[in-house]
Scaffold this motif. Sequence first.
Motif, mmCIF file in Angstrom:
data_model
loop_
_atom_site.group_PDB
_atom_site.id
_atom_site.type_symbol
_atom_site.label_atom_id
_atom_site.label_comp_id
_atom_site.label_asym_id
_atom_site.label_seq_id
_atom_site.Cartn_x
_atom_site.Cartn_y
_atom_site.Cartn_z
ATOM 1 N N LYS A 176 0.845 -1.207 0.027
ATOM 2 C CA LYS A 176 0.051 -0.135 -0.014
ATOM 3 C C LYS A 176 0.933 1.521 -0.134
ATOM 4 N N ARG A 180 0.094 5.963 4.762
ATOM 5 C CA ARG A 180 -1.441 5.819 4.742
ATOM 6 C C ARG A 180 -1.748 4.810 6.004
ATOM 7 N N ASP A 182 -5.023 2.386 7.611
ATOM 8 C CA ASP A 182 -6.313 2.132 7.423
ATOM 9 C C ASP A 182 -6.865 1.562 8.709
ATOM 10 N N ILE A 184 -10.175 -0.498 10.594
ATOM 11 C CA ILE A 184 -11.422 -1.060 10.241
ATOM 12 C C ILE A 184 -11.984 -1.554 11.437
ATOM 13 N N PHE A 215 -7.747 6.327 7.235
ATOM 14 C CA PHE A 215 -8.966 6.031 6.614
ATOM 15 C C PHE A 215 -9.646 5.103 7.814
ATOM 16 N N HIS A 217 -12.811 2.074 8.177
ATOM 17 C CA HIS A 217 -13.913 1.519 7.415
ATOM 18 C C HIS A 217 -14.643 0.844 8.468
ATOM 19 N N LYS A 240 -12.756 10.159 4.004
ATOM 20 C CA LYS A 240 -12.099 9.189 4.916
ATOM 21 C C LYS A 240 -12.743 8.320 5.501
ATOM 22 N N ARG A 242 -15.499 5.247 5.458
ATOM 23 C CA ARG A 242 -16.308 4.471 4.298
ATOM 24 C C ARG A 242 -17.165 3.554 5.211
ATOM 25 N N GLN A 258 -5.299 -5.142 3.237
ATOM 26 C CA GLN A 258 -4.494 -3.707 3.411
ATOM 27 C C GLN A 258 -5.348 -3.030 4.559
ATOM 28 N N LYS A 259 -5.734 -3.577 5.477
ATOM 29 C CA LYS A 259 -6.031 -2.828 6.717
ATOM 30 C C LYS A 259 -4.592 -2.990 7.707
ATOM 31 N N ASP A 260 -4.598 -1.953 8.435
ATOM 32 C CA ASP A 260 -3.421 -1.720 9.390
ATOM 33 C C ASP A 260 -4.116 -2.062 10.958
#
Length: 304
Positions: A176, A180, A182, A184, A215, A217, A240, A242, A258-260
Motif C-alpha cells: 500500500k 497511509r 487504514d 477497520i 481512513f 472502514h 475518509k 467508508r 490492506q488494513k492496518d
Amino acid sequence: MKGYYIHFDGSKTPGVCKKIKMQINELQKHFEMEEVEIHNIHKNLVQRVLRMLPFGAVARDYEICLKNLVQPDFVYIRRTLADRYYIRFLKTIKKTYPQCLILIEIYTYPYDKDEFGTWYALPRYCKEVWNRKKIPAWIDRYVTVSKETWILGKETLRISNGIQVDQIKPVTDTAKAEKRLDMIAVAFMQKQHGYERLIEGMYHYYQNGGKRQVFLHLVGDGPEKRNYQRLVKLRGLTEKVRFYPNLEGAELDKVFEQKDIAVSALGLYKNGIDYSCRLIFYADKIFPDTFIALFESKNIGLIF
C-alpha cells in the motif's frame, strides 16, 4: 459425556452464529455435543403486546427442545430474557434429569444497561429482574467472560472470548501507499461501540495539521450507524470514512485486506462495563483446561 448447546435464535445474527459454531466445535473435541436452537412462536398482535408486560412471557418452542434432550450430562445455555416460561424450562430440565449440569453463559456482564437502557425497555427489564432471581435454584454455574467470580449469588466459570484461528483467513495483501493508515471495525453498530470517538479523533487530527492519510472502514449495520454517518458528514470526513453493509465470508475477507488496525468497542463504559475480553487468538483455548476438567469430573456442584 453427552452435552447440548442451547441458544435462542442465535443463527439469525452472523457474528453470534459464528461464535456459537466455534464454541460447539471446541466442545466437540471433548464431548458428544448437539446443538438445539429455540425459536419464538409467532403470535397475533394482542399476544405480542401482552408478552411485553412485566408478568407476560415470550412463547417459544421449549417443548420441542425438551423432546430433543436424551439423557443429557450437561446443557450449555446462551442466556436470554428471563421470564416465567424460561424459569419453567430450566426447572423441567433439572427435575427430569437431576444429575444434568446446567450452565448459563452470560456473554455480556453487567448487561442491564446494554439490553434495557431505553425507557421503552422498562417492561422487559421489570420482567428480567423479577425472574432472574429464581434462576440460581435450577442451575449449577454461570459462565462469563468477565472477571466476576459470583453472579446473582452463583459461582461462575470464567472463559475467554476466544476464536478458532484455523477458521480465520489471515491478511496477506500488505502492499500500500506510504503514509497511509487504514482502520477497520466490524460490528452491529450500537452505542457501546463508541466509534464517534474515533471519528471525532480523526477530525481533530486534521484540524491540528495532521498530514498522514487516515481512513476508517466501518462494516455492519445497527441503530448507531445513521448517527455515525451524520457525524462523518458534519465533520467533513466523507472521503475518509467508508461504510459497508453486513458482510461475511470472502466479501469480509476482501475488505480486511490492506488494513492496518482493527478497532474494538470504545464505549463499553456507557453500559457500566469496565472490563472487556476482546477476541483472544487461542486456537484451542475458547474454554480453558480448568473448565473442561470440571465438566469431566462433574465437580461443579450445586451451590445453594
